[in-house]
Design an enzyme around this catalytic site. Structure first.
Site, short mmCIF file in Angstrom:
data_model
loop_
_atom_site.label_atom_id
_atom_site.label_comp_id
_atom_site.label_asym_id
_atom_site.label_seq_id
_atom_site.Cartn_x
_atom_site.Cartn_y
_atom_site.Cartn_z
N ASP A 73 0.82 -1.21 0.00
CA ASP A 73 0.00 0.00 0.00
C ASP A 73 0.86 1.26 0.00
O ASP A 73 1.97 1.27 0.51
CB ASP A 73 -0.93 0.01 1.22
CG ASP A 73 -0.17 -0.08 2.53
OD1 ASP A 73 0.77 -0.89 2.61
OD2 ASP A 73 -0.51 0.65 3.49
N GLU A 74 0.30 2.31 -0.55
CA GLU A 74 0.83 3.67 -0.43
C GLU A 74 2.33 3.77 -0.68
O GLU A 74 3.03 4.48 0.03
CB GLU A 74 0.51 4.23 0.96
CG GLU A 74 -0.97 4.31 1.24
CD GLU A 74 -1.29 4.66 2.69
OE1 GLU A 74 -2.22 5.44 2.89
OE2 GLU A 74 -0.63 4.15 3.62
C1 TNX Z 1 -4.04 4.00 5.39
S1 TNX Z 1 -5.29 1.43 4.71
C2 TNX Z 1 -3.10 2.99 5.52
C3 TNX Z 1 -2.40 2.82 6.79
C4 TNX Z 1 -2.84 3.81 7.82
C5 TNX Z 1 -4.33 4.02 7.73
C6 TNX Z 1 -4.88 4.93 8.77
C7 TNX Z 1 -3.85 1.17 4.22
C8 TNX Z 1 -3.63 0.02 3.38
N1 TNX Z 1 -2.88 2.03 4.56
O1 TNX Z 1 -1.01 2.91 6.59
O2 TNX Z 1 -2.50 3.31 9.07
O3 TNX Z 1 -4.62 4.58 6.47
O4 TNX Z 1 -6.28 4.90 8.79
#
Ligand code: TNX
Length: 518
Positions: A319-320
């Protein structure tokens, strides 16, 4: 008289209206089994555990903690002779089949209880149903009674999970085990452990001691962090497995890796270790892609995690990864996906990984529904974690002093009123009314089930963790277990009424929710 309760009918015997998740078929016979009289005198219970049951000792332990069954003993020993004034013994028979569907039939008559599971898990879930039909505690000299009838039940989805983020704040083994008990009460069967992130590396890896010495020593804020040894991790896996909860370990790659980057300089493209990170921003870290050092690291980590994990899944995060170029990201995910398969496991990743070309067995966890097209194109199976409904780290009410709100304030009703077949496009960050069909939904056969992620940036204590988790995890359990046309919010409210007291006994402090409370 036998009364079968169909989907649309109102409940006939209110005494069954205490079970969460709602069973799929209840046939009430409107009689009573008395386990203890109103003077509190218990009836003897003769237990017959079929030899094919895998963990008789645990079943006995679980039952011995259930009010009314406290007098049971293991084995098939005959009861001591009793004189004529003694009450008639209650028979309790437990057996199982072998079809792996987690179903059970619980039958209660005025003198006997039987649980027949479709497998060991089914037996265990049947016992949880029996537990919920019994009072929360012994309660002095009060009668203990059960309604008679038959419950025939099995889950709608095979995946009914919670994710614990032990990276942003570390939680000790003992907390994780307590949480597993609370999950099992609701027949939840997947514990996804988010074991690494920018703020902490939580699993010892042989050959890389700095990961835990440095990477394990921080968390969000000033706390000391912590990590699991191999023995700790194995003890979680074993405890969970005995309760039919599969552990799904996640090592978040290639972003969310500052804890690793600060521990081992060679994982950085410039060869310099980063500073440890105690904040809450995301998206700034990336392993250096394509180098022999990164390859050796990823292989060592995933090989050791695979060895310690009996379940089939390895979650690689994904993710991200905003600091990895798109081309490098795709190459990294494709290589890592292949590595996981070489290790004999099935890859799982956050939906972002669908940007890459994945193996057909790879499971994608949908959270903001931005990859629907790529997921459909590749015909991938999903676990549904739409943030606006399942994110247990979002505030349940505005008054809460912990939790985020980026996906909304999610009260228990919002956690309940959605369906995994309704993910699709823009609907994911808005409440999806049950009954409304989206146009681009994932077909049900590609939905493994549901999971509630509990990110831990905003809290550090176990009681806070349980406040965010419950009651919403119980609502999510019903979304995953109960057939869609049998679910109703009003029914959930009725059945959940006694559960806060039940959860308190497990050390869980559920959040108050006006819609649920008196
Ligand atoms: C997004 S959901 C993230 C997390 C954070 C969260 C906080 C996701 C796959 N990644 O790194 O903790 O938002 O709500």
């Amino acid at each position: 008289m036998t009364i079968t309760r169909a989907a649309s009918e109102v409940a006939i015997d209110q005494r069954f209206e205490v079970i969460v998740p709602r069973p799929n078929l209840i046939t009430a016979t409107e009689d009573t089994l008395t386990l203890a009289t109103d003077q509190g005198a218990p009836r003897p219970v003769v237990v017959d555990l079929a030899p094919e049951l895998t963990d008789a000792a645990l079943l006995i332990e679980v039952m011995a903690n259930m009010p009314g069954l406290d007098g049971i003993v293991a084995g098939n020993e005959p009861l001591p002779e009793r004189d004529g004034s003694d009450p008639v013994a209650v028979r309790l028979d437990i057996s199982r089949g072998n079809d792996g569907s987690e179903g059970y039939e619980l039958n209660i008559t005025p003198d006997a209880i039987s649980i027949s599971g479709s497998d060991d898990a089914g037996v265990f879930w049947g016992l949880q149903t029996l537990r919920q039909l019994l009072p929360v505690s012994r309660g002095g000299a009060k009668a203990i009674e059960l309604p008679t009838g038959t419950i025939t039940d099995s889950p709608r989805f095979e995946w009914r999970g919670v994710m614990l983020d032990v990276a942003r704040h570390f939680f000790a083994v003992e907390d994780v085990l307590r949480f597993i008990d609370a999950m099992a009460l609701y027949k939840m069967n997947r514990l996804h452990l988010h074991l690494s992130d920018d703020q902490g590396w939580r699993l010892a890896i042989e050959g890389y001691p700095e990961l835990t010495e440095i990477g394990g020593s921080t968390q969000v804020g000033n706390g000391p962090g912590g990590f699991y040894t191999h023995g700790d991790y194995r003890s979680i896996v074993e405890y969970a497995g005995a309760r039919h909860v599969m552990v799904v370990p996640e090592i978040d790659l290639p972003g969310h890796t500052n804890a690793a980057l600060s521990s081992r300089p060679e994982l950085n493209c410039d060869g310099l270790a980063t500073e440890p990170f105690r904040g809450i921003e995301v998206g700034f870290s990336s392993l250096c892609i394509g180098t022999p050092e990164t390859k050796a690291f990823v292989e060592a980590v995933l090989t050791q995690v695979a060895e310690m994990t009996p379940g089939p899944y390895l979650h690689i995060g994904g993710d991200e990864a905003e600091s990895t170029t798109p081309a490098e990201y795709r190459a990294f995910i494709e290589d890592t996906d292949a590595l996981v398969r070489e290790l004999g496991k099935t890859t799982m990743g956050w939906e972002d990984v669908a940007a890459a070309d994945l193996h057909k067995s790879t499971v994608v966890q949908v959270w903001r529904d931005e990859q629907a097209e790529r997921i459909d194109e590749q015909n991938l199976s999903i676990v549904a974690s739409p943030a606006a409904h399942t994110y247990l780290d979002q505030k349940l009410s505005n008054e809460m002093d912990i939790g985020f709100t980026w996906a909304g304030v999610i009260d228990t009703q919002r956690a309940y009123e959605w369906d995994p077949t309704q993910l699709g496009g823009a609907t994911v960050l808005g409440a999806i009314p049950v009954g409304e069909e989206p146009t681009d939904a994932t077909p049900e056969e590609r939905i493994l089930g549901v999971e509630g992620p509990l990110w831990s940036e905003t809290f550090e204590r176990y009681d806070q963790l349980t406040q965010l988790a419950f009651p919403r995890a119980a609502a999510l359990a019903e979304v995953g277990w109960t057939q869609r046309d049998l679910r109703s919010w009003d029914g959930f409210v009725t059945r959940f009424a006694g559960h806060p007291e039940r959860l308190a006994l497990l050390g869980v402090t559920p959040s108050p929710d006006r819609a649920l409370g008196p």
